[in-house]
Enzyme design. Structure first.
Site, PDB file in Angstrom:
ATOM      1  CD1 TRP A 103      -2.033  -2.157   2.074  1.00 59.59           C
ATOM      2  CD2 TRP A 103      -2.823  -1.538   0.073  1.00 59.59           C
ATOM      3  NE1 TRP A 103      -2.967  -3.084   1.673  1.00 59.59           N
ATOM      4  CE2 TRP A 103      -3.465  -2.734   0.462  1.00 59.59           C
ATOM      5  CE3 TRP A 103      -3.157  -0.968  -1.162  1.00 59.59           C
ATOM      6  CZ2 TRP A 103      -4.428  -3.364  -0.337  1.00 59.59           C
ATOM      7  CZ3 TRP A 103      -4.110  -1.593  -1.951  1.00 59.59           C
ATOM      8  CH2 TRP A 103      -4.737  -2.774  -1.544  1.00 59.59           C
ATOM      9  CG  ASP A 172      -3.286   3.826   3.982  1.00 56.84           C
ATOM     10  OD1 ASP A 172      -4.325   3.635   4.637  1.00 56.84           O
ATOM     11  OD2 ASP A 172      -2.975   3.156   2.964  1.00 56.84           O
ATOM     12  CE  LYS A 196      -8.355  -3.366   4.058  1.00 54.49           C
ATOM     13  NZ  LYS A 196      -7.658  -2.596   3.054  1.00 54.49           N
TER      14      LYS A 196
HETATM   15  C1  LIG Z   1      -7.019  -2.178   2.017  1.00 54.84           C
HETATM   16  C2  LIG Z   1      -6.019  -1.096   2.099  1.00 54.84           C
HETATM   17  C3  LIG Z   1      -5.927  -0.097   1.109  1.00 54.84           C
HETATM   18  C4  LIG Z   1      -6.768  -0.121  -0.148  1.00 54.84           C
HETATM   19  O1  LIG Z   1      -8.063   0.254   0.120  1.00 54.84           O
HETATM   20  P1  LIG Z   1      -9.148   0.445  -1.045  1.00 54.84           P
HETATM   21  O2  LIG Z   1     -10.288   1.065  -0.290  1.00 54.84           O
HETATM   22  O3  LIG Z   1      -9.455  -0.909  -1.573  1.00 54.84           O
HETATM   23  O4  LIG Z   1      -8.591   1.333  -2.074  1.00 54.84           O
HETATM   24  C5  LIG Z   1      -5.006   0.907   1.293  1.00 54.84           C
HETATM   25  N1  LIG Z   1      -4.217   0.943   2.373  1.00 54.84           N
HETATM   26  C6  LIG Z   1      -4.271   0.010   3.341  1.00 54.84           C
HETATM   27  C7  LIG Z   1      -3.375   0.101   4.524  1.00 54.84           C
HETATM   28  C8  LIG Z   1      -5.179  -1.044   3.236  1.00 54.84           C
HETATM   29  O5  LIG Z   1      -5.235  -1.976   4.192  1.00 54.84           O
END
Ligand SMILES: *Cc1c(COP(=O)(O)O)cnc(C)c1O
Length: 359
Positions: A103, A172, A196
């Site tokens: 990511w 993030d 998540k």
């Molecule tokens: C799942 C995830 C993403 C991607 O998320 P999307 O909503 O599918 O674009 C980005 N960063 C992290 C840390 C993730 O776990």
């Protein structure tokens, strides 16, 4: 709820049952109004107050002061990989990045399309099995921010404490937001895909310091400006209504059980049970280095890929679902986010012990 299994899925992920039950009722008939939640205008009084309440709860749970905007955007966390440099950098400017996994790498790629990126640290050679500590990298003086991923969902690593830097932090937090308290003040911007830890897919939470909104270059289209959404309270266009509503319900649930500090304690207990089971045998081998271990995603391997496949299959049969590791590292990944019940971790450990004996 005897018909529910333990869902270790990395995302979309398990949600509190009471949240799902409430949502199921409200989808058909919201508050006995004779109209379903996802049929209402986003500009109706009812929906405006749902959004306002969700925002208030997020502010309360994470202790977010008024000089930060709380936005509900679309396009997933992945869109933020581009929106961050579009709004905070622009051509000729540079952001510093810590490359701790897939990511982070994707975010670096987008930053390079729009502006430029210093990769201040990378743990790629060791299959992203750790995150750096503060002294292990140097951030270039001419960078605007230090970007990192607080929890690396795929590899099962997590910053145990947030990095300290003279630069403003951008993070993030998709897979660990609201799993532990943190101080927002060193951050310029935090974002998280909801699916998540805080709700269903469809909404991305963005928390951005308001003085940064004016940095956006003139060439950035309207929908991609944080300022657009901040000025309209996330209602510039039709927002992800159902996701915002469900985030609100998850926040209420979290508040009821004592808030972010209370859930952190439970998260630590759950993770400790699982890591102890891994550490007590050579049969299971943790992927992450001990000082980088995630409380949210526990990754481990068995002696052979064949045994791993068998483990996943037998686990599923017992109602322990979603344990397959990400294709990039294989093995097993148990995602145990806020809403994942402790009993599911206890059952997994019991299964692990039995499986080892029979192997
Ligand atoms: C799942 C995830 C993403 C991607 O998320 P999307 O909503 O599918 O674009 C980005 N960063 C992290 C840390 C993730 O776990």
């Amino acid at each position: 709820m005897p018909d529910r299994i333990y869902n270790f899925s990395p995302g979309p992920a398990t949600l509190p049952v009471e949240v799902l039950q409430q949502a199921a009722r409200d989808i058909v008939n919201y508050n006995d109004k004779g109209i379903g939640l996802i049929e209402m205008s986003h500009r109706s009084k009812d929906f405006m107050s749902i959004t306002a309440e969700a925002e208030d709860l997020i502010r309360e749970l994470l202790n977010i002061p008024q000089n930060y905007k709380v936005l509900f955007l679309q396009g997933g966390a992945s869109t933020q990989f581009a929106m961050v440099p579009m709004n905070l950098l622009g051509p000729g400017k540079k952001g510093a990045y810590l490359n701790t996994g897939t990511w982070a790498k994707k975010a670096i790629k987008e930053a390079k399309i729009i502006a430029s990126a210093q990769v201040a640290y990378s743990s790629e050679e060791s299959k992203f099995d750790h995150v750096p500590s503060d002294g292990e990298y140097t951030v270039d003086a001419d960078t605007e921010y230090l970007y990192f991923v607080s929890n690396n969902t795929i590899y099962g690593t997590q910053f145990q404490t947030m990095p300290k830097s003279e630069k403003m932090l951008v993070c993030d937090m998709s897979s660990d937001i609201m799993s532990r308290p943190f101080d927002i003040t060193p951050f310029g911007l935090v974002f998280a895909g909801a699916q998540k830890n805080i709700g269903p897919a469809g909404a991305t939470l963005v928390i951005v310091r308001d003085d940064l909104l004016d940095r956006v270059p003139e060439t950035v289209p309207t929908m991609f400006r944080y300022k657009t959404h901040a000025e309209k309270g996330s209602m510039f266009n039709t927002p992800p209504c159902f996701a915002i509503y469900t985030i609100g319900l998850v926040c209420k649930w979290l508040k009821k059980i004592g808030g972010v500090s209370a859930i952190e304690k439970i998260n630590r207990e759950k993770a400790a049970i699982l890591y102890e089971a891994i550490d007590n045998t050579d049969f299971y081998r943790g992927h992450a280095k001990k000082d980088s271990r995630s409380l949210m995603n526990v990754t481990f391997n068995l002696p052979t890929p064949e045994l791993e496949a068998k483990f996943i299959k037998e686990g599923t049969k017992r109602g322990l679902d979603g344990l397959k590791g990400h294709r990039s590292i294989g093995g097993i990944r148990a995602s145990i986010y806020n809403a994942f019940p402790k009993q599911g971790v206890i059952d997994l450990v019991a299964f692990m012990k039995e499986f080892e004996k029979s192997a």
